[in-house]
Enzyme design. Structure first.
Site, short mmCIF file in Angstrom:
data_model
loop_
_atom_site.label_atom_id
_atom_site.label_comp_id
_atom_site.label_asym_id
_atom_site.label_seq_id
_atom_site.Cartn_x
_atom_site.Cartn_y
_atom_site.Cartn_z
N ASP A 186 0.81 -1.21 0.00
CA ASP A 186 0.00 0.00 0.00
C ASP A 186 0.85 1.26 0.00
O ASP A 186 2.07 1.22 0.15
CB ASP A 186 -0.94 0.01 1.21
CG ASP A 186 -0.28 -0.54 2.48
OD1 ASP A 186 0.91 -0.27 2.69
OD2 ASP A 186 -0.95 -1.23 3.25
N ASN B 158 -7.73 -3.62 14.56
CA ASN B 158 -9.09 -3.94 14.14
C ASN B 158 -9.13 -5.08 13.12
O ASN B 158 -10.17 -5.34 12.51
CB ASN B 158 -9.80 -2.69 13.58
CG ASN B 158 -9.13 -2.14 12.34
OD1 ASN B 158 -8.12 -2.69 11.85
ND2 ASN B 158 -9.67 -1.06 11.80
N HIS C 188 -7.30 -5.24 10.31
CA HIS C 188 -7.03 -4.91 8.91
C HIS C 188 -5.70 -5.52 8.45
O HIS C 188 -4.77 -5.66 9.23
CB HIS C 188 -7.08 -3.40 8.66
CG HIS C 188 -5.91 -2.62 9.17
ND1 HIS C 188 -6.01 -1.72 10.20
CD2 HIS C 188 -4.61 -2.58 8.78
CE1 HIS C 188 -4.83 -1.16 10.42
NE2 HIS C 188 -3.96 -1.66 9.57
N GLU D 148 -9.91 -2.31 5.63
CA GLU D 148 -10.58 -2.11 6.90
C GLU D 148 -11.77 -3.07 7.06
O GLU D 148 -12.23 -3.68 6.10
CB GLU D 148 -11.06 -0.65 6.99
CG GLU D 148 -9.97 0.39 6.86
CD GLU D 148 -9.08 0.51 8.09
OE1 GLU D 148 -9.23 -0.30 9.02
OE2 GLU D 148 -8.23 1.41 8.12
#
Length: 237
Positions: free
Chosen positions: A67, A136, A138, A143
């Site tokens: 990314d 979380n 990811h 997400e």
């Protein structure tokens, strides 16, 4: 899924580096998927040592990063291009033309997403993909709620993810709100995957992954459906 529990961050880094070393010794022209953040820094340092000692070479390696932030110049101190060069690429014998990161400054971001997946496919697909995991769940910047069939795409970062990454910026308001990331399906196309996680903050996510429940509310859970994943983890509660 193979689980390797370690007692320290350094041990995690060495175990992960061992897997990458074996990959490069078996296939010198490997296609590697790489990640950024605090988790892989130690592994990259170990790989630099091994390359400089002549144990491995990056001369025929092609890399694709997961990314990049949308809107940051490559030269920005907080860009993942800068991170990768400072922590790995500047210190090993990799060819600059073999380094690939998504272009977060592309004029046509949607076209860049399509082109990035195409470049990976043209190179022959990723042999070994490195992942971290967010608190979380990811992976990459995918997400909770990201469809499992997603390819490289533009995502809006959650507040928790921006807070995690704020340490790399002078001010929270400077943390980008969007990123370009390999999608979950793009990640799952890798032939083998390593996920590394160490520390108290990551343990809850690891325990959730261990539960075996696969749901788009926890993106990393899709890794349970991949045939060749190694999770290297540790830390204290």
């Amino acid at each position: 899924m193979t689980w390797i529990e370690v007692n320290s961050y350094d041990e995690m880094s060495e175990v992960a580096a061992d897997i990458f070393t074996k990959q490069l010794q078996v296939k010198s022209a490997s296609i590697l998927g790489l990640a950024t953040g605090g988790s892989p820094v130690g592994m990259y340092k170990e790989l630099v040592k091994r390359q400089q000692a002549g144990t491995i070479s990056f001369s025929d390696v092609i890399t694709f990063n997961l990314d990049e932030y949308v809107g940051l110049d490559q030269s920005s101190p907080a860009s993942y291009w800068t991170f990768m060069h400072e922590n790995l690429f500047n210190h090993v014998d990799i060819k600059e033309e073999n380094i690939h990161l998504p272009n977060g400054k592309a004029e046509e971001l949607d076209a860049e997403c399509v082109a990035y997946d195409a470049r990976i496919k043209e190179a022959g697909g990723i042999d070994l993909q490195l992942l971290g995991i967010g608190v979380n769940g990811h992976i990459g910047f995918n997400e909770p709620g990201t469809p499992f069939d997603s390819l490289t795409n533009i995502v809006e970062l959650t507040e928790s993810t921006r807070t995690e990454n704020a340490i790399y910026f002078d001010d929270f308001k400077d943390v980008p709100t969007h990123a370009i990331t390999m999608g979950i399906h793009s990640i799952m196309n890798a032939k083998a995957i390593i996920l590394i996680a160490f520390g108290e903050k990551k343990l809850e996510a690891i325990e959730k992954l261990k539960s075996g429940i696969v749901t788009e509310d926890f993106p990393a859970s899709q890794l349970l459906n991949h045939p060749n994943v190694t999770v290297i983890y540790g830390g204290t509660k």
